[in-house]
Scaffold this motif. Structure first.
Motif, PDB file in Angstrom:
ATOM      1  N   CYS A  11      54.859  43.572  22.100  1.00 45.52           N
ATOM      2  CA  CYS A  11      54.493  44.213  23.364  1.00 45.52           C
ATOM      3  C   CYS A  11      54.348  43.202  24.481  1.00 45.52           C
ATOM      4  O   CYS A  11      54.933  43.345  25.556  1.00 45.52           O
ATOM      5  N   CYS A  38      48.605  49.325  18.881  1.00 38.78           N
ATOM      6  CA  CYS A  38      49.510  48.756  17.888  1.00 38.78           C
ATOM      7  C   CYS A  38      48.872  48.822  16.514  1.00 38.78           C
ATOM      8  O   CYS A  38      47.840  48.190  16.287  1.00 38.78           O
ATOM      9  N   ALA A  81      58.475  48.878  22.460  1.00 38.53           N
ATOM     10  CA  ALA A  81      57.604  48.519  23.581  1.00 38.53           C
ATOM     11  C   ALA A  81      58.356  48.657  24.892  1.00 38.53           C
ATOM     12  O   ALA A  81      57.818  49.166  25.879  1.00 38.53           O
ATOM     13  N   VAL A  89      47.381  46.976  26.068  1.00 35.11           N
ATOM     14  CA  VAL A  89      47.769  46.879  24.670  1.00 35.11           C
ATOM     15  C   VAL A  89      46.530  46.600  23.844  1.00 35.11           C
ATOM     16  O   VAL A  89      45.729  45.744  24.181  1.00 35.11           O
TER      17      VAL A  89
END
Lengths: 327, 385, 342
Positions: free
Chosen positions: B267, B258, B244, B280
């Motif tokens: 992250c 992810c 990350a 994210v």
């Protein structure tokens, strides 16, 4: 010029320079300031483990239980913090170190008092400690981020003078280790038992006690690493840090600690930690290279140990030569 | 003398410890349960999951919870090591114990041939869930959602996040929303980043294949880069954190998808304190997401994670139990078109699922499409998952 | 006191025999079986249980034999499972390409011998300590397979692999028969050959051995090559247990089990003592123990801790084993002296 070449850390410095140059060309994003900060922040854990490992290796033993102590203290301090509200951070940190020392005592006893081979002894202790951690966290539950308040996390992620706390602590530990190695008699005793157990015994050093103390200090450092880990990542688990011991050992060897004991340089260790960190980040930045990570680590270790041996042999030869010339 | 006494004591302690350990865990109700008022003749259904981490234990809790409520006897044989040989050992032990059915979440797609042959010879029914076994080794496979759906949904969520669009509940598979948004989009090409598990993780790799398939669709042409930047986090927090940080430093991607359990938190942890634009998303347990937002702040939702998806692990475990029971008691054979009824339990109603064809030549039961969590429904779901 | 060798009566000899480490292990094995018999007679007496227990634990047995030799020298080889994976890769890849087992299997074994030689070269001729060397080669070998294989799985293996692990001959598991045969060969090597005697000497004191004219390097090299070969053989057993499937992560972690079994078998990790009988019995002990613990209801994590504790205790007791016998000798001597005084 000869002086530069003779510097034992030359290999490491060359390695670092090569890596930095490679990074400049291949992954320029490496040089973002935030990269450095997070990169160093994440890899401080390895630094702690490497220092702890160095202390044990120089006494002639090996320690495979560092990461398990880390996981144990990380989870233990989290649980303590949850269940005893209002416990001051300083007390928690002290407790973490004490817990680590206690675990170190276990490993030290088995290795030096029961004469068990250190690799097997610490392997066993690591199973046991991880197992205890598993049951302590209620059969392997994860310590979740919301268990941690700002206060706790600030131990690691707070900033003083622009650098994260965890980095300051790492620097502190490295300095303390350097002082210990160079100025304390305890360290000299540890080096003695590492280089030749029997001679040290004959010279009057209590081999068992010294070895035990080595494990205890190493355990304390791993304990501190544990609470730092928890504060840094805001989470931990009984299986945290699995596999880190190999990297720690590799770092120590790279840094010039002889695997059979008797030699250690803090400067070498610091450079080795830097080099390993750069390599790790470098590999993660190059797409498709992650699959080579293990193989590369293996090659690095072999190369480092060979270099280590080669330099030791050649320095012996040089010393003999010089003595011959003087006569 | 001291050493001798010590060693004798050790051997005795060893013996005592063994007996104590056996006695203690013999009464351990955690990994096996008998329905009230049953005797040893009752069929026991066993589950062997991938490992004992919290993520996988969600399936197991679904299985055991369902069994307890409905009245089956069960046994949990989940292994501590994520390896095929550990599971083979566990299955061997279950065969010896004489269970009636075993549900398996396979750690690898090969290695089970012999042990399952043995199970079949002993008359034990086996089914797989999540990660599948070979077609002839299972009655059927329970898929929480097809790999295709999982991969494509996650990809769409990623693009949605990059476009800063809201997830519309009325358009669950996002195709309509995306089509419109992409048409209107005039900015630079969107770059997607991925944090996966291990390099050889079969499930993640299957998802990646479908993601690439989705990216080849017309609506993405010219707007989204078909080359995704894939980094491997090995399902480990530190590793994922490193990856990350790398994304953060490179600042080339617009969104990180992810597809590994450890990644979302890593992250957020890595991004903390920076004012990056990277979003994210991907898959994650809602309970982790809720607890994991370091201060349960609305901020993290709008800042980093607009939405995230998962599938119902709980229900998957329950379905596995239902399949075993049906196979053992009712002669359910998992052929295409046959129906499976899962009785009501907990907060779920009764459902009937139909067996469909699976792309590996066998059959599977698909529970449904993935569930997307936004900050509106995540709290509710966090209680279950 | 008569100088020189004491003549022991038959009774004393028998007594000594009965408390040898190997016999202690036999007692432990019997005790384990009894415990399981008493607590779960229905399972113990069920046909096939014993065979299952044995078969489940013998998947690493060839490596135990090799490791005994290595540990007897005072070294250790952590790369054995990585070696095994390379063999599996070589054989599997060749068979996938259509090459018959008669060539593929020896090719794999040859590859392992080469890898063992690499280990031997680094340890014996370059002077690297065995621990760190084999850790590094373990990473390297497994890493190479990972790169070569990626996410793929090898599925084509000879049928006899599965036969070895799953079939029985006259009621005895085939793997057990093979294991005992291999162990017999090793007993001959260790006790009846010059090489075996040399191993003991090197384990006791390598410097002395060197000075008395032994080619320590060559012997270490040979031992590592034997270990490589045994790792290759182990791939037959291990893959056989898995019914013929291998990937890059196969066998990860098993090397510690191998070391544990060998240590339990009385081979001191410092070198110079132990035999083959001990580790062989220890293999069965570990097999029965792991299996029984699960049958008795312990969950997998609990089992791992338990075995960890056993490992430590066993090794502690091994390292004090000489102490037991020496202490007994001391006591007997003191008693006899006291009797003479009176």
């Amino acid at each position: 010029m000869k002086h530069v070449l003779k510097n034992r850390n030359l290999g490491l410095i060359v390695g670092i320079v090569v890596m930095l140059i490679a990074a400049w060309f291949l992954t320029p994003q490496f040089y973002g300031m935030s990269t450095f900060a997070s990169m160093i922040r994440n890899n401080c854990v390895y630094a702690f483990l490497a220092v702890a490992e160095m202390l044990v290796i120089m006494s002639g033993a090996i320690d495979l239980s560092g990461p398990s102590v880390l996981a144990f203290t990380a989870c233990a301090t989290t649980l303590l913090y949850r269940n005893i509200p209002g416990i001051p951070m300083s007390v928690l940190i002290l407790l973490a170190i004490l817990m680590g020392v206690f675990c170190g005592v276990l490993s030290g006893l088995v290795t030096f008092y029961f004469d068990v081979q250190p690799m097997i002894a610490t392997l066993g202790t690591s199973y046991i400690i991880r197992g205890i951690t598993y049951f302590m966290t209620g059969k392997g539950q994860q310590m979740l981020p919301n268990y941690y308040t700002e206060e706790f996390k600030r131990i690691a992620t707070g900033k003083i003078l622009g650098l994260y706390n965890i980095i300051w602590v790492t620097i502190l530990i490295l300095i303390l280790a350097g002082i210990f190695l160079n100025y304390r008699q305890q360290a000299r005793r540890m080096l003695a038992i590492g280089s030749n157990k029997e001679s040290a015994q004959v010279a009057g050093i209590n081999v068992r006690l010294t070895g035990l103390k080595g494990y205890m200090i190493a355990g304390g450092i791993c304990g501190l690493a544990g609470i730092m880990y928890a504060a840094n990542y805001s989470m931990c688990l009984y299986s945290s840090a699995e596999g880190f011991e190999m990297t720690a050992i590799a770092t120590c060897i790279l840094g010039g600690a002889a695997i059979t004991g008797g030699e250690a340089r803090i400067s070498g260790n610091i450079l080795a930690i830097l080099l390993m960190t750069i390599i790790t980040v470098f590999i993660s930045m190059l797409p498709g290279l992650s699959i080579w990570a293990d193989a590369i680590q293996g090659i690095i270790i072999i190369a480092a140990v060979l270099l280590n041996i080669f330099m030791a042999k050649s320095s012996e030869r040089n010393e003999l030569k010089e003595r011959g010339q003087r006569m | 003398m001291k050493k001798r006494v010590l060693s004798m004591l050790m051997v005795m302690a060893l013996g005592a410890g063994m007996l104590a350990g056996c006695g203690k865990s013999g009464g351990n109700t955690d990994n096996s349960g008998k329905a009230p008022g049953s005797d040893n003749d009752k069929n026991v259904y066993a589950i062997v999951d991938k490992n004992t981490t919290e993520w996988c234990m969600k399936d197991v809790h679904g299985f055991t919870g369902f069994c307890e409520e409905v009245g089956y006897s069960y046994k949990d044989g989940t292994v501590a090591e994520t390896s095929v040989s550990a599971q083979v050992q566990a299955i061997d032990e279950l065969i010896t114990e004489g269970v009636a059915g075993i549900a398996i979440n396979a750690n690898g797609d090969t290695g089970f041939e012999q042990i399952l042959k043995k199970a079949q010879e002993a008359g034990i029914k086996t089914c797989s869930y999540d990660a599948r076994l070979a077609p002839d080794q299972r009655v059927t496979h329970i898929n929480q959602t097809t790999n295709e759906d999982a991969g494509k949904y996650m990809l769409r969520l990623g693009v949605l996040a990059a476009l800063r669009c809201e997830y519309d509940e009325n358009d669950p598979d996002m195709t309509a929303t995306l089509k419109k948004a992409l048409e209107e989009y005039t900015g630079p090409e969107i770059q997607l980043g991925i944090i996966s598990a291990g390099v050889d993780a079969p499930v993640q790799n299957a998802w990646l294949v479908y993601m690439e398939e989705e990216l080849a669709e017309d609506m993405y042409k010219g707007k989204v880069n078909p080359q995704m930047d894939i980094k491997y986090g090995n399902d480990d927090v530190t590793e994922s954190g490193n990856q990350a940080s790398a994304f953060l430093a490179e600042d080339k991607v617009d969104v990180i998808i992810c597809i590994s359990g450890a990644a979302p938190q890593a992250c957020v942890s890595a991004f903390e304190g920076s004012d990056t634009d990277i979003k994210v998303t991907g898959c994650g347990l809602p309970s982790w997401v809720v607890d994991g937002m370091p201060s349960a702040d609305e901020d993290y939702w709008s800042k980093f994670i607009p939405h995230i998806l998962l599938w119902d692990l709980n229900y998957m475990g329950a379905t596995a139990a239902a399949v075993l029971e049906a196979a053992v008691e009712d002669g359910f054979d998992g052929s295409v078109g046959s129906k499976l009824t899962i009785p009501a339990f907990d907060r779920y109603e009764e459902r009937t699922l139909e067996v469909t064809e699976c792309d590996d030549g066998g059959t599977e039961v698909v529970i449904g499409a993935p569930v997307v969590f936004t900050h509106e429904n995540v709290e509710e779901w966090a209680k279950i998952l | 006191m008569i100088a020189g060798k004491k003549m022991l009566t038959k009774k004393q000899k028998a007594g000594r025999f009965l408390i040898r480490w190997e016999m202690l292990l036999m007692y432990l094995l019997i005790v384990l079986n009894l415990v399981l018999l008493i607590m779960r007679p229905d399972l113990y007496l069920k046909p096939g249980t014993l065979a299952s227990m044995i078969q489940s634990g013998l998947n690493i047995c060839p490596m135990v034999l090799g490791m005994s030799l290595i540990m007897m020298m005072g070294d250790v080889d952590v790369s054995c499972t990585a070696n095994m994976v390379v063999c599996a890769y070589a054989t599997g890849k060749l068979m996938e390409g259509g090459i018959p087992p008669a060539i593929a299997v020896p090719a794999g074994l040859a590859a392992c011998i080469v890898l063992g030689a690499v280990n031997g070269f680094l340890v014996a001729y370059m002077g690297m300590p065995a621990v760190i060397t084999t850790i590094a080669t373990s990473l390297l070998y497994r890493g190479m397979v990972r790169v070569a294989l990626g996410t793929n799985v090898l599925r084509v293996f000879p049928d006899f692999y599965s036969t070895v692990m799953w079939e029985e001959a006259a009621g005895i598991p085939v793997c057990m028969i093979l294991y005992l045969l291999m162990a017999a060969v090793f007993v001959v090597i260790l006790h009846k050959s010059r090489y075996g005697r040399a191993l003991y000497m090197i384990g006791n004191n390598a410097t002395t051995a060197e000075y008395s004219g032994m080619n320590v390097r060559k012997i270490k090299m040979i031992t590592f090559m034997i270990m490589g070969f045994m790792s290759g053989l182990a791939s037959i057993f291990y893959i056989g247990r898995l019914g013929g499937g291998a990937q890059s992560a196969t066998g990860n972690g098993e090397e510690m089990t191998v070391i544990a079994i060998t240590a339990l078998g009385g081979v001191s990790a410092a070198g110079g003592s132990g035999g083959i009988y001990g580790p062989v019995i220890a293999t069965f002990i570990m097999a029965v123990l792991k299996y029984s613990l699960s049958l008795l209801g312990m969950d997998d994590n609990g089992r791992k801790i338990f075995i960890g504790i056993i490992l430590i205790v066993a090794v502690i007791v091994t390292s004090t084993e000489r102490g037991i016998i020496d202490d007994l000798k001391e006591n007997m001597r003191k008693k006899r002296q006291a009797r003479y005084k009176n």
